[in-house]
Motif scaffolding. Structure first.
Motif, PDB file in Angstrom:
ATOM      1  N   ASN A 362       0.793  -1.069  -0.144  1.00 39.78           N
ATOM      2  CA  ASN A 362      -0.009   0.091   0.070  1.00 39.78           C
ATOM      3  C   ASN A 362       0.730   1.382   0.100  1.00 39.78           C
ATOM      4  O   ASN A 362       0.518   2.348  -0.626  1.00 39.78           O
ATOM      5  CB  ASN A 362      -0.849   0.137   1.378  1.00 39.78           C
ATOM      6  CG  ASN A 362      -1.697   1.196   1.335  1.00 39.78           C
ATOM      7  OD1 ASN A 362      -2.689   1.260   0.532  1.00 39.78           O
ATOM      8  ND2 ASN A 362      -1.487   2.127   2.157  1.00 39.78           N
ATOM      9  N   PHE A 407     -10.247   0.414   5.524  1.00 36.05           N
ATOM     10  CA  PHE A 407     -10.136  -1.080   5.722  1.00 36.05           C
ATOM     11  C   PHE A 407     -11.419  -2.008   5.257  1.00 36.05           C
ATOM     12  O   PHE A 407     -11.292  -3.121   5.661  1.00 36.05           O
ATOM     13  CB  PHE A 407      -9.851  -1.092   7.287  1.00 36.05           C
ATOM     14  CG  PHE A 407      -8.673  -0.433   7.757  1.00 36.05           C
ATOM     15  CD1 PHE A 407      -7.333  -0.883   7.472  1.00 36.05           C
ATOM     16  CD2 PHE A 407      -8.676   0.775   8.594  1.00 36.05           C
ATOM     17  CE1 PHE A 407      -6.112  -0.401   8.016  1.00 36.05           C
ATOM     18  CE2 PHE A 407      -7.454   1.337   8.955  1.00 36.05           C
ATOM     19  CZ  PHE A 407      -6.303   0.854   8.731  1.00 36.05           C
ATOM     20  N   GLU A 408     -12.532  -1.250   4.723  1.00 38.78           N
ATOM     21  CA  GLU A 408     -13.436  -2.070   4.480  1.00 38.78           C
ATOM     22  C   GLU A 408     -13.151  -2.656   3.222  1.00 38.78           C
ATOM     23  O   GLU A 408     -12.119  -2.402   2.178  1.00 38.78           O
ATOM     24  CB  GLU A 408     -14.686  -0.979   4.209  1.00 38.78           C
ATOM     25  CG  GLU A 408     -15.198  -0.276   5.365  1.00 38.78           C
ATOM     26  CD  GLU A 408     -16.250   0.594   4.985  1.00 38.78           C
ATOM     27  OE1 GLU A 408     -16.543   0.667   3.533  1.00 38.78           O
ATOM     28  OE2 GLU A 408     -16.998   1.198   5.472  1.00 38.78           O
ATOM     29  N   LEU A 423      -5.889  -3.626   2.485  1.00 36.31           N
ATOM     30  CA  LEU A 423      -5.845  -3.002   3.858  1.00 36.31           C
ATOM     31  C   LEU A 423      -6.983  -4.029   4.750  1.00 36.31           C
ATOM     32  O   LEU A 423      -6.709  -4.010   5.753  1.00 36.31           O
ATOM     33  CB  LEU A 423      -6.254  -1.730   3.863  1.00 36.31           C
ATOM     34  CG  LEU A 423      -5.228  -0.518   3.263  1.00 36.31           C
ATOM     35  CD1 LEU A 423      -5.548   1.069   3.232  1.00 36.31           C
ATOM     36  CD2 LEU A 423      -3.840  -0.692   4.038  1.00 36.31           C
ATOM     37  N   THR A 424      -8.003  -4.513   3.839  1.00 31.74           N
ATOM     38  CA  THR A 424      -8.929  -5.318   4.587  1.00 31.74           C
ATOM     39  C   THR A 424      -8.117  -6.480   5.335  1.00 31.74           C
ATOM     40  O   THR A 424      -8.424  -6.910   6.599  1.00 31.74           O
ATOM     41  CB  THR A 424      -9.909  -5.841   3.646  1.00 31.74           C
ATOM     42  OG1 THR A 424     -10.682  -4.553   3.163  1.00 31.74           O
ATOM     43  CG2 THR A 424     -10.919  -6.660   4.423  1.00 31.74           C
ATOM     44  N   ALA A 427      -6.291  -5.464   8.455  1.00 32.48           N
ATOM     45  CA  ALA A 427      -7.058  -5.244   9.641  1.00 32.48           C
ATOM     46  C   ALA A 427      -7.692  -6.632   9.918  1.00 32.48           C
ATOM     47  O   ALA A 427      -7.806  -6.827  11.344  1.00 32.48           O
ATOM     48  CB  ALA A 427      -8.346  -4.381   9.256  1.00 32.48           C
ATOM     49  N   PHE A 450       0.786   4.193   9.272  1.00 31.58           N
ATOM     50  CA  PHE A 450       0.054   3.035   9.592  1.00 31.58           C
ATOM     51  C   PHE A 450       0.426   2.528  10.885  1.00 31.58           C
ATOM     52  O   PHE A 450       1.712   2.155  10.890  1.00 31.58           O
ATOM     53  CB  PHE A 450      -0.229   1.927   8.591  1.00 31.58           C
ATOM     54  CG  PHE A 450      -0.886   2.302   7.473  1.00 31.58           C
ATOM     55  CD1 PHE A 450      -2.590   1.939   7.290  1.00 31.58           C
ATOM     56  CD2 PHE A 450      -0.578   3.346   6.502  1.00 31.58           C
ATOM     57  CE1 PHE A 450      -3.035   2.375   6.397  1.00 31.58           C
ATOM     58  CE2 PHE A 450      -1.424   3.363   5.233  1.00 31.58           C
ATOM     59  CZ  PHE A 450      -2.757   3.155   5.594  1.00 31.58           C
ATOM     60  N   TRP A 467     -14.677 -11.885   8.087  1.00 35.39           N
ATOM     61  CA  TRP A 467     -13.910 -10.851   7.229  1.00 35.39           C
ATOM     62  C   TRP A 467     -14.400 -11.000   5.427  1.00 35.39           C
ATOM     63  O   TRP A 467     -14.825  -9.990   4.883  1.00 35.39           O
ATOM     64  CB  TRP A 467     -12.675 -10.403   7.286  1.00 35.39           C
ATOM     65  CG  TRP A 467     -12.222 -10.142   8.700  1.00 35.39           C
ATOM     66  CD1 TRP A 467     -12.143 -10.545  10.022  1.00 35.39           C
ATOM     67  CD2 TRP A 467     -11.858  -8.645   8.909  1.00 35.39           C
ATOM     68  NE1 TRP A 467     -11.870  -9.724  10.765  1.00 35.39           N
ATOM     69  CE2 TRP A 467     -11.712  -8.651  10.173  1.00 35.39           C
ATOM     70  CE3 TRP A 467     -11.737  -7.417   8.196  1.00 35.39           C
ATOM     71  CZ2 TRP A 467     -11.299  -7.357  11.123  1.00 35.39           C
ATOM     72  CZ3 TRP A 467     -11.687  -6.363   9.144  1.00 35.39           C
ATOM     73  CH2 TRP A 467     -11.175  -6.204  10.460  1.00 35.39           C
ATOM     74  N   ARG A 476     -18.207  -2.518   9.912  1.00 31.93           N
ATOM     75  CA  ARG A 476     -17.753  -3.301   8.556  1.00 31.93           C
ATOM     76  C   ARG A 476     -19.121  -2.803   7.501  1.00 31.93           C
ATOM     77  O   ARG A 476     -20.127  -3.077   8.031  1.00 31.93           O
ATOM     78  CB  ARG A 476     -17.474  -4.783   8.921  1.00 31.93           C
ATOM     79  CG  ARG A 476     -16.227  -4.976   9.362  1.00 31.93           C
ATOM     80  CD  ARG A 476     -15.261  -4.799   8.622  1.00 31.93           C
ATOM     81  NE  ARG A 476     -13.873  -4.778   9.321  1.00 31.93           N
ATOM     82  CZ  ARG A 476     -13.285  -3.639   9.917  1.00 31.93           C
ATOM     83  NH1 ARG A 476     -13.868  -2.517   9.666  1.00 31.93           N
ATOM     84  NH2 ARG A 476     -12.243  -4.003  10.706  1.00 31.93           N
TER      85      ARG A 476
END
Length: 485
Positions: A362, A407-408, A423-424, A427, A450, A467, A476
């Protein structure tokens, strides 16, 4: 066959055997005691008869028949109920109960011996007659194995016969009483069906250790069944969500690839520049599809990982490996690693590596400065209770209002070519390790930082891991993919 019946039969068969074994030992001890008493009597009688035997031999040797007859009668009278035999080179006198003359006598022995005359036994004791070469033998019928022992043997057999039914009935009654808590537990659990009901045996103590342990084991087994059933349901939900998410996300790039393939097929004379552009689009869409499938697979692995996969992990080694791989992929990027060796956490090593790889990916994708150069600093440190992982870049940063949503699942920026899952995954792995991940401004107000916080000693897996389904947290997004506006 009921347990009480088995116990009754086992005891009813075992007790008579024990009685017979004890009776055999008792018979042996009684026989020894009787022989000991008889032998003591023989010794005393031999000591008392020795002077008379010596007088008899002297009278016989001196040629006095009348004196010899008198001494012989006196000897036999003094013998009372034991047999006497005086054996010498020139004399042989015998009287009273004793074996026949044809029965061979053993050599002179220090103590009493048993002599057999057919079916009858005799206890015999030899004593030398002092002052002569003759031997005095005294005999007593061996009654220890006949009258008294026969009586003891009959009583032992009678006791064994009575012990069999009595001990069996007593053991059956005691076992039936002791098995009452077990029968109650059976009645309480007979109607339980873990497939249709959530009812479980109550934690009620009975006072019987074995029954309480069995009830606890049954509760543990049912709890494990519930856990496995829940994990199976989660796995099915994960599989369904995987297929739905993949179908939704793959639709757009597949349609775009189909359109580009139609262009190539319908226009064989397409100019080289336009053909190269179409091929480039196909390659980008192919890379996006491949990355999306890889990310979805990793999300599924994280949702299904078990606690047994967690072990002590050197976080510094994982960070060094991730940085080395990032430098290999992007040799022009400036990546600095600040860490100290020996930072051990309890975790899942593939998951921690995935977390660092996606944070670095990222930063390299979105953390470039205005000249397009990527500058990334990775820090790994520890406090008394936590391990900290920081990744700083020099990009445009993340606006405060967008930070809760990055983070979704499938959240992508307007110019992003990624899958929206990197990024999901970060998390997810932070949550699996009972940690957290946040994003703030960079150290100098430039770029983004981060911060991942992980407990040093671990805290077990979270109770809910979905997730991939998209409901792992209250914040979420439960909708399917969408791009950021």
């Amino acid at each position: 066959m009921r347990l009480s019946t088995r116990v009754g039969l086992a005891v009813g068969c075992t007790v008579p055997l024990l009685v017979l074994a004890c009776g055999w030992l008792l018979l042996d001890l009684v026989a020894r005691d009787l022989h000991r008493a008889e032998d003591q009597q023989l010794r005393e009688r031999a000591t008392a008869l020795a002077p008379d035997a010596r007088s008899l031999l002297r009278a016989s040797e001196n040629g006095r028949p009348k004196a010899a007859d008198t001494r012989e009668r006196k000897l036999f009278s003094a013998a009372l109920d034991v047999g006497v035999r005086v054996v010498g080179p020139d004399a042989d006198f015998s009287g009273g109960p004793q074996p026949g003359p044809a029965v061979p006598l053993p050599p002179r022995a220090a103590g009493p011996v048993t002599v057999r005359d057919g079916a009858r036994g005799w206890r015999a004791l030899a004593r030398p007659v002092r002052g002569t070469t003759a031997t005095l033998w005294v005999f007593s019928p061996d009654t220890a194995d006949r009258t008294r022992l026969r009586l003891v043997r009959r009583r032992v057999l009678l006791t064994a016969l009575l012990a069999a039914p009595l001990s069996g009935l007593l053991a059956w009654g005691l076992a039936a009483g002791a098995g009452a808590p077990l029968r109650r537990l059976t009645r309480r659990t007979a109607g339980l069906d873990p497939r249709t009901s959530s009812a479980r045996p109550a934690d009620r103590r009975t006072g019987v250790t074995e029954v309480d342990e069995l009830a606890a084991t049954l509760r543990t087994v049912l709890a494990r069944y519930d856990e496995q059933a829940a994990r199976t349901a989660e796995a099915l939900d994960t599989a369904r969500s995987f297929s739905a998410a993949a179908a939704h996300e793959l639709r757009t790039p597949l349609m775009s690839m189909g359109t580009n393939l139609d262009i190539l097929a319908d226009h064989p004379g397409l100019p080289a520049s336009e053909r190269a552009e179409v091929v480039g689009d196909l390659r980008r869409e192919h890379a996006r599809l491949l990355g999306l499938l890889v990310m979805l697979r990793e999300l599924g692995r994280g949702d299904l990982v078990e606690a047994e996969a967690f072990c002590p992990v050197d976080l510094a080694d994982v960070a060094e490996a991730a940085v080395a791989e990032a430098r290999r992929r992007d040799p022009d990027a400036g990546i600095v690693l600040d860490t100290a060796p020996g930072l051990v956490v309890h975790g899942w090593e593939p998951g921690l590596r995935l977390l660092l790889d996606n944070l670095l990916g990222n930063a390299l994708a979105h953390g470039r400065d205005t000249r397009g150069r990527a500058w990334v600093r990775v820090g790994v440190s520890a406090t008394a209770e936590q391990a900290l992982v920081t990744v700083d870049d020099h990009g445009p940063g993340v606006p405060p209002d967008a930070r809760p949503r990055i983070f979704e699942r499938f959240r992508r920026g307007p110019d992003s070519a990624g899958s929206g899952l990197g990024l999901t995954l970060v998390a997810q792995q932070a949550a699996l390790h009972r940690g957290s991940v946040t994003v703030t401004d960079g150290p100098d107000g430039v770029g983004a930082r981060f911060v991942v916080r992980l407990p040093s000693h671990g805290g077990g897996l979270p109770g809910r891991r979905d997730w991939l389904i998209g409901t792992a947290g209250a914040d979420r997004s439960q909708s399917f993919p969408k791009d950021a506006p």
